[in-house]
Design a protein around this motif. Structure first.
Motif, PDB file in Angstrom:
ATOM      1  N   UNK A 128       1.057  -1.141   0.113  1.00  0.00           N
ATOM      2  CA  UNK A 128       0.454   0.305  -0.366  1.00  0.00           C
ATOM      3  C   UNK A 128       0.575   1.162   0.413  1.00  0.00           C
ATOM      4  N   UNK A 129      -0.100   2.418  -1.042  1.00  0.00           N
ATOM      5  CA  UNK A 129       1.204   3.691  -0.824  1.00  0.00           C
ATOM      6  C   UNK A 129       0.877   4.503   0.976  1.00  0.00           C
ATOM      7  N   UNK A 130       1.868   4.778   1.401  1.00  0.00           N
ATOM      8  CA  UNK A 130       2.228   5.467   2.502  1.00  0.00           C
ATOM      9  C   UNK A 130       1.124   6.346   2.784  1.00  0.00           C
ATOM     10  N   UNK A 131       0.618   7.375   2.195  1.00  0.00           N
ATOM     11  CA  UNK A 131      -0.289   8.007   1.483  1.00  0.00           C
ATOM     12  C   UNK A 131      -1.538   8.311   1.509  1.00  0.00           C
ATOM     13  N   UNK A 132      -1.824   6.594   1.371  1.00  0.00           N
ATOM     14  CA  UNK A 132      -3.073   6.145   0.958  1.00  0.00           C
ATOM     15  C   UNK A 132      -3.279   5.451   2.225  1.00  0.00           C
ATOM     16  N   UNK A 133      -2.673   5.285   3.520  1.00  0.00           N
ATOM     17  CA  UNK A 133      -3.025   4.764   5.213  1.00  0.00           C
ATOM     18  C   UNK A 133      -3.667   5.676   6.063  1.00  0.00           C
ATOM     19  N   UNK A 134      -4.440   5.131   6.790  1.00  0.00           N
ATOM     20  CA  UNK A 134      -4.993   5.895   8.118  1.00  0.00           C
ATOM     21  C   UNK A 134      -4.293   6.253   8.602  1.00  0.00           C
ATOM     22  N   UNK A 135      -4.309   7.089   9.397  1.00  0.00           N
ATOM     23  CA  UNK A 135      -3.481   8.315  10.610  1.00  0.00           C
ATOM     24  C   UNK A 135      -2.742   6.808  12.142  1.00  0.00           C
ATOM     25  N   UNK A 136      -3.969   6.125  12.393  1.00  0.00           N
ATOM     26  CA  UNK A 136      -2.951   4.517  12.692  1.00  0.00           C
ATOM     27  C   UNK A 136      -2.378   3.762  12.266  1.00  0.00           C
ATOM     28  N   UNK A 137      -2.555   3.291  11.434  1.00  0.00           N
ATOM     29  CA  UNK A 137      -1.835   2.457  10.105  1.00  0.00           C
ATOM     30  C   UNK A 137      -0.419   3.807  10.136  1.00  0.00           C
ATOM     31  N   UNK A 138      -0.489   4.707   9.942  1.00  0.00           N
ATOM     32  CA  UNK A 138       0.629   5.347   9.127  1.00  0.00           C
ATOM     33  C   UNK A 138       2.127   5.130  10.597  1.00  0.00           C
ATOM     34  N   UNK A 139       1.013   5.117  11.722  1.00  0.00           N
ATOM     35  CA  UNK A 139       1.863   5.069  13.149  1.00  0.00           C
ATOM     36  C   UNK A 139       2.363   4.007  13.035  1.00  0.00           C
ATOM     37  N   UNK A 140       1.816   2.403  12.908  1.00  0.00           N
ATOM     38  CA  UNK A 140       2.459   1.150  12.685  1.00  0.00           C
ATOM     39  C   UNK A 140       3.414   1.072  11.434  1.00  0.00           C
ATOM     40  N   UNK A 141       3.754   1.863  10.540  1.00  0.00           N
ATOM     41  CA  UNK A 141       4.288   1.708   9.646  1.00  0.00           C
ATOM     42  C   UNK A 141       5.649   2.705  10.198  1.00  0.00           C
ATOM     43  N   UNK A 142       5.659   3.544  10.344  1.00  0.00           N
ATOM     44  CA  UNK A 142       6.567   4.343  11.722  1.00  0.00           C
ATOM     45  C   UNK A 142       7.214   3.662  13.023  1.00  0.00           C
ATOM     46  N   UNK A 143       6.829   2.713  13.397  1.00  0.00           N
ATOM     47  CA  UNK A 143       6.877   2.009  14.354  1.00  0.00           C
ATOM     48  C   UNK A 143       7.469   1.000  13.244  1.00  0.00           C
ATOM     49  N   UNK A 144       7.247   0.292  12.886  1.00  0.00           N
ATOM     50  CA  UNK A 144       8.262  -1.056  11.976  1.00  0.00           C
ATOM     51  C   UNK A 144       9.421  -0.298  11.380  1.00  0.00           C
ATOM     52  N   UNK A 145       9.718   1.332  11.360  1.00  0.00           N
ATOM     53  CA  UNK A 145       9.911   1.855  10.699  1.00  0.00           C
ATOM     54  C   UNK A 145      12.029   2.251  11.579  1.00  0.00           C
ATOM     55  N   UNK A 146      11.176   2.323  12.806  1.00  0.00           N
ATOM     56  CA  UNK A 146      11.759   2.612  13.910  1.00  0.00           C
ATOM     57  C   UNK A 146      12.998   1.349  14.388  1.00  0.00           C
ATOM     58  N   UNK A 147      12.535   0.366  13.944  1.00  0.00           N
ATOM     59  CA  UNK A 147      12.924  -0.939  15.026  1.00  0.00           C
ATOM     60  C   UNK A 147      13.398  -1.918  13.660  1.00  0.00           C
TER      61      UNK A 147
END
Length: 309
Positions: A128-147
């Motif tokens: 999924x393109x990042x811009x198409x995600x909901x706010x909560x989904x984007x936060x989960x992606x940001x967590x994945x990037x952090x770890x």
């Protein structure tokens, strides 16, 4: 391993000012290997400035700032951390899997995309393109990037904002897994139940100073308030008039009492109602302790002192 090797992040005697405005004043904190330190404080307490110093985004005017015993801007220290800030600007056209692969490429021994996605609960979002995600989904992606870089120290700034309860609990489980693997975590959150559930220690800041540091239990113990809950026929209005009782009400058939003299109130309840049952006495939660501590700090500092972050 000696004590100095166990400290992965440190502020000592740190000062940071913006002109006449004081952001941090003689601030010190330490984060040890494998622990989660929750950095708490009202808006303007200095939390963001403290994190920015540890990330090397700002320079202190005085004092010592270290990551793994090094300057925070040293690339050898930066490769050992992961960061999830409260606000993140990411390329919206990239797919989640592409973002993970790109970020992982900056680290010497990253997790696989599949492992990072699984831990953050974004397995189903990789295409999924990042811009198409909901706010909560984007936060989960940001967590994945952090770890994804397999960090030894993880900075989490308000990580569960925008998440529903189920997703928040999944993220908590992932954080506990990281801690079990020896990762250290510096957490800032306005959800005090989050700090209560996860933190080994809490550091409370107010007006650019650390006003308390210790375990959650130690912070709760600073507040005398106790909550009593029981099944009793005693009228709540009557109990409310007793000495040291600050509140009393009946909810869902049970009597709820707030007091700073729990033992005396319990004895009086038992005298008034020998049939009383299902008695529970609890200490104040972290929220009450935090509120009381910061209120005391506000009352104890001069009004002319100001801070910015």
């Amino acid at each position: 391993m000696n004590v100095s090797e166990q400290v992965v992040a440190r502020l000592a005697g740190v000062e940071k000012r913006y002109g006449r405005l004081v952001a941090l004043e003689n601030t010190g904190l330490q984060l040890r290997r494998g622990e989660l330190l929750a950095l708490l404080g009202p808006n303007g307490a200095g939390k963001t400035t403290a994190i920015s110093l540890l990330l090397g985004l700002l320079r202190a005017d005085a004092g010592t700032v270290e990551l793994f015993g090094r300057d925070p801007q040293d690339v050898r220290a930066r490769q050992r951390i992961g960061v999830m800030l409260q606000h993140a600007e990411l390329p919206g056209t990239l797919r989640v899997g592409e973002l993970l692969r790109l970020t992982a490429s900056y680290y010497p021994a990253p997790r696989s995309v599949a492992e990072s996605a699984r831990m953050a609960g974004v397995d189903d979002l990789l295409t999924r393109p990042y811009a198409k995600l909901s706010g909560g989904q984007q936060r989960r992606v940001q967590f994945a990037l952090a770890l994804c870089g397999r960090p030894e120290l993880l900075f989490l700034d308000e990580p569960t904002v925008g998440m529903d309860i189920e997703t928040r609990q999944r993220l908590w489980a992932a954080i506990r897994q990281l801690l079990a693997e020896g990762c250290s975590v510096l957490l800032t959150t306005h959800y005090l139940e989050e700090a209560e559930a996860l933190a080994d220690r809490v550091c409370v800041m107010a007006r650019g100073r650390v006003i308390h540091e210790g375990t959650v239990e130690a912070l709760r113990a600073r507040v005398a308030t106790r909550r009593i809950r029981c099944l009793s026929a005693v009228d709540a209005g009557v109990v409310c008039s007793w000495p040291a009782v600050t509140a009393a009400e009946r909810r869902q058939g049970r009597l709820h009492v707030t007091t700073e003299a729990a033992e005396a109130v319990v004895r009086r309840l038992l005298d008034a109602d020998p049939q009383l049952s299902e008695l529970e006495v609890q200490r104040a939660g972290l929220a009450e302790a935090f509120t009381e501590l910061t209120r005391e700090s506000e009352q104890g500092l001069p009004e002319t002192r100001r801070e910015v972050a």
